[in-house]
Motif scaffolding. Structure first.
Motif, PDB file in Angstrom:
ATOM      1  N   LYS A 131      -6.326   9.649   7.683  1.00  0.00           N
ATOM      2  CA  LYS A 131      -7.047   8.560   8.354  1.00  0.00           C
ATOM      3  C   LYS A 131      -6.639   7.215   7.747  1.00  0.00           C
ATOM      4  O   LYS A 131      -6.422   6.236   8.450  1.00  0.00           O
ATOM      5  N   VAL A 132      -6.517   7.184   6.425  1.00  0.00           N
ATOM      6  CA  VAL A 132      -6.089   5.953   5.747  1.00  0.00           C
ATOM      7  C   VAL A 132      -4.681   5.580   6.210  1.00  0.00           C
ATOM      8  O   VAL A 132      -4.403   4.441   6.576  1.00  0.00           O
ATOM      9  N   TYR A 133      -3.801   6.575   6.246  1.00  0.00           N
ATOM     10  CA  TYR A 133      -2.420   6.334   6.666  1.00  0.00           C
ATOM     11  C   TYR A 133      -2.379   5.812   8.110  1.00  0.00           C
ATOM     12  O   TYR A 133      -1.633   4.889   8.441  1.00  0.00           O
ATOM     13  N   GLY A 134      -3.212   6.386   8.958  1.00  0.00           N
ATOM     14  CA  GLY A 134      -3.257   5.954  10.352  1.00  0.00           C
ATOM     15  C   GLY A 134      -3.624   4.487  10.477  1.00  0.00           C
ATOM     16  O   GLY A 134      -3.040   3.748  11.269  1.00  0.00           O
ATOM     17  N   VAL A 135      -4.587   4.046   9.681  1.00  0.00           N
ATOM     18  CA  VAL A 135      -5.024   2.643   9.734  1.00  0.00           C
ATOM     19  C   VAL A 135      -3.941   1.731   9.144  1.00  0.00           C
ATOM     20  O   VAL A 135      -3.623   0.678   9.705  1.00  0.00           O
ATOM     21  N   VAL A 136      -3.347   2.140   8.021  1.00  0.00           N
ATOM     22  CA  VAL A 136      -2.306   1.327   7.378  1.00  0.00           C
ATOM     23  C   VAL A 136      -1.130   1.111   8.328  1.00  0.00           C
ATOM     24  O   VAL A 136      -0.573   0.012   8.421  1.00  0.00           O
ATOM     25  N   THR A 137      -0.752   2.148   9.061  1.00  0.00           N
ATOM     26  CA  THR A 137       0.410   2.025   9.944  1.00  0.00           C
ATOM     27  C   THR A 137       0.063   1.335  11.267  1.00  0.00           C
ATOM     28  O   THR A 137       0.942   0.846  11.948  1.00  0.00           O
ATOM     29  N   PHE A 138      -1.219   1.279  11.592  1.00  0.00           N
ATOM     30  CA  PHE A 138      -1.602   0.637  12.857  1.00  0.00           C
ATOM     31  C   PHE A 138      -1.614  -0.888  12.748  1.00  0.00           C
ATOM     32  O   PHE A 138      -1.137  -1.596  13.626  1.00  0.00           O
ATOM     33  N   SER A 189       1.068  -3.260   4.606  1.00  0.00           N
ATOM     34  CA  SER A 189       2.468  -2.905   4.395  1.00  0.00           C
ATOM     35  C   SER A 189       2.608  -1.774   3.395  1.00  0.00           C
ATOM     36  O   SER A 189       1.913  -1.736   2.386  1.00  0.00           O
ATOM     37  N   GLN A 190       3.540  -0.867   3.681  1.00  0.00           N
ATOM     38  CA  GLN A 190       3.837   0.208   2.735  1.00  0.00           C
ATOM     39  C   GLN A 190       5.066  -0.139   1.893  1.00  0.00           C
ATOM     40  O   GLN A 190       5.464   0.645   1.051  1.00  0.00           O
ATOM     41  N   GLN A 191       5.660  -1.297   2.169  1.00  0.00           N
ATOM     42  CA  GLN A 191       6.837  -1.713   1.401  1.00  0.00           C
ATOM     43  C   GLN A 191       6.451  -2.747   0.346  1.00  0.00           C
ATOM     44  O   GLN A 191       5.591  -3.586   0.594  1.00  0.00           O
ATOM     45  N   LEU A 204       0.835  -1.211   0.000  1.00  0.00           N
ATOM     46  CA  LEU A 204       0.000   0.000   0.000  1.00  0.00           C
ATOM     47  C   LEU A 204       0.871   1.262   0.000  1.00  0.00           C
ATOM     48  O   LEU A 204       1.062   1.911   1.034  1.00  0.00           O
ATOM     49  N   PRO A 205       1.426   1.604  -1.164  1.00  0.00           N
ATOM     50  CA  PRO A 205       2.211   2.838  -1.234  1.00  0.00           C
ATOM     51  C   PRO A 205       1.309   4.056  -1.035  1.00  0.00           C
ATOM     52  O   PRO A 205       0.081   3.956  -1.106  1.00  0.00           O
ATOM     53  N   VAL A 206       1.934   5.201  -0.820  1.00  0.00           N
ATOM     54  CA  VAL A 206       1.179   6.427  -0.531  1.00  0.00           C
ATOM     55  C   VAL A 206       0.171   6.738  -1.634  1.00  0.00           C
ATOM     56  O   VAL A 206      -0.952   7.168  -1.358  1.00  0.00           O
ATOM     57  N   GLU A 207       0.558   6.491  -2.901  1.00  0.00           N
ATOM     58  CA  GLU A 207      -0.354   6.803  -4.013  1.00  0.00           C
ATOM     59  C   GLU A 207      -1.654   6.005  -3.898  1.00  0.00           C
ATOM     60  O   GLU A 207      -2.732   6.523  -4.192  1.00  0.00           O
ATOM     61  N   VAL A 208      -1.515   4.741  -3.501  1.00  0.00           N
ATOM     62  CA  VAL A 208      -2.714   3.900  -3.369  1.00  0.00           C
ATOM     63  C   VAL A 208      -3.544   4.369  -2.174  1.00  0.00           C
ATOM     64  O   VAL A 208      -4.776   4.431  -2.237  1.00  0.00           O
ATOM     65  N   GLN A 209      -2.866   4.728  -1.098  1.00  0.00           N
ATOM     66  CA  GLN A 209      -3.588   5.241   0.071  1.00  0.00           C
ATOM     67  C   GLN A 209      -4.369   6.511  -0.296  1.00  0.00           C
ATOM     68  O   GLN A 209      -5.520   6.689   0.103  1.00  0.00           O
TER      69      GLN A 209
END
Ligand code: FES
Length: 190
Positions: free
Chosen positions: A89-96, A101-103, A71-76
């Motif tokens: 909010k999306v970033y918060g959930v992805v990192t929680f 994964s962002q990698q 899930l790269p930033v563009e997809v988020q």
């Protein structure tokens, strides 16, 4: 409704707030997407077919990760735009959640559970064995792009500890000596 409670716990709020404070672009809505790729088209179709966008964030992120592999930033940003919610909010959930994964991941995504039940039954040795045999490090994709190995928190199958998954398939009560065969199984699929 357990998900709703988790979404708003302290860790998520902390991530969201830190983005706003730092002026991170992910805290802003994406202005538009031009020329959708087939992956984005698939994700767009999935979102359009949802009965409601409300409360759909985790399901959408799971689907997005299945499509893109991570899930790269563009997809988020795309998800945020389509669900009409803040990107932070999306970033918060992805990192929680550790299962997001962002990698970039390998074609075969190996997850080794490092939760307590698995850890006491030797998960660390299994993780090291995967990395040693694949010649990689945790969370780094092998040079051929085939494998990535990640360590996760409890994946909910403690009775089978130690547990790993490969592309979502569970392997329970595994031993270090099984690692070689599991790698061979997936190399055989190429
Ligand atoms: S601790 Fe590994 S599945 Fe729960």
């Amino acid at each position: 409704m357990q998900i709703i409670v988790l979404l708003y716990n302290d860790k998520v709020l902390e991530n969201v707030i830190s983005l706003y404070i730092c002026g991170d672009p992910r805290s802003l809505s994406m202005k538009g997407m031009v020329g959708l790729t087939s992956e984005y088209e698939k994700l767009d179709a999935f979102i359009k077919n949802l009965p409601t966008k409300k409360g759909a964030l985790i399901a959408v992120l799971h689907h997005a990760q299945d499509i893109f592999g991570y899930l790269p930033v563009e997809v988020q940003d795309f998800v945020a735009q389509k669900l009409e919610i803040p990107a932070a909010k999306v970033y918060g959930v992805v990192t929680f959640y550790s299962f997001f994964s962002q990698q970039k991941k390998g074609q075969f995504r190996i997850n080794v559970c490092m939760g307590t039940a698995c850890f006491v039954k030797g998960a660390e040795g299994i993780l090291e064995e995967f990395n040693a045999l694949l010649g990689t490090e945790t969370s780094v994709v092998t040079d051929d792009g085939l494998f990535s190995v990640d360590a996760l928190r409890c994946i909910g199958a403690c009775g089978l500890a130690p547990v790993i998954t490969v592309n979502g398939k569970y392997y329970g009560r595994i031993k270090k000596s099984d690692v070689k065969d599991i790698i061979a199984e997936y190399k055989g699929k190429i």
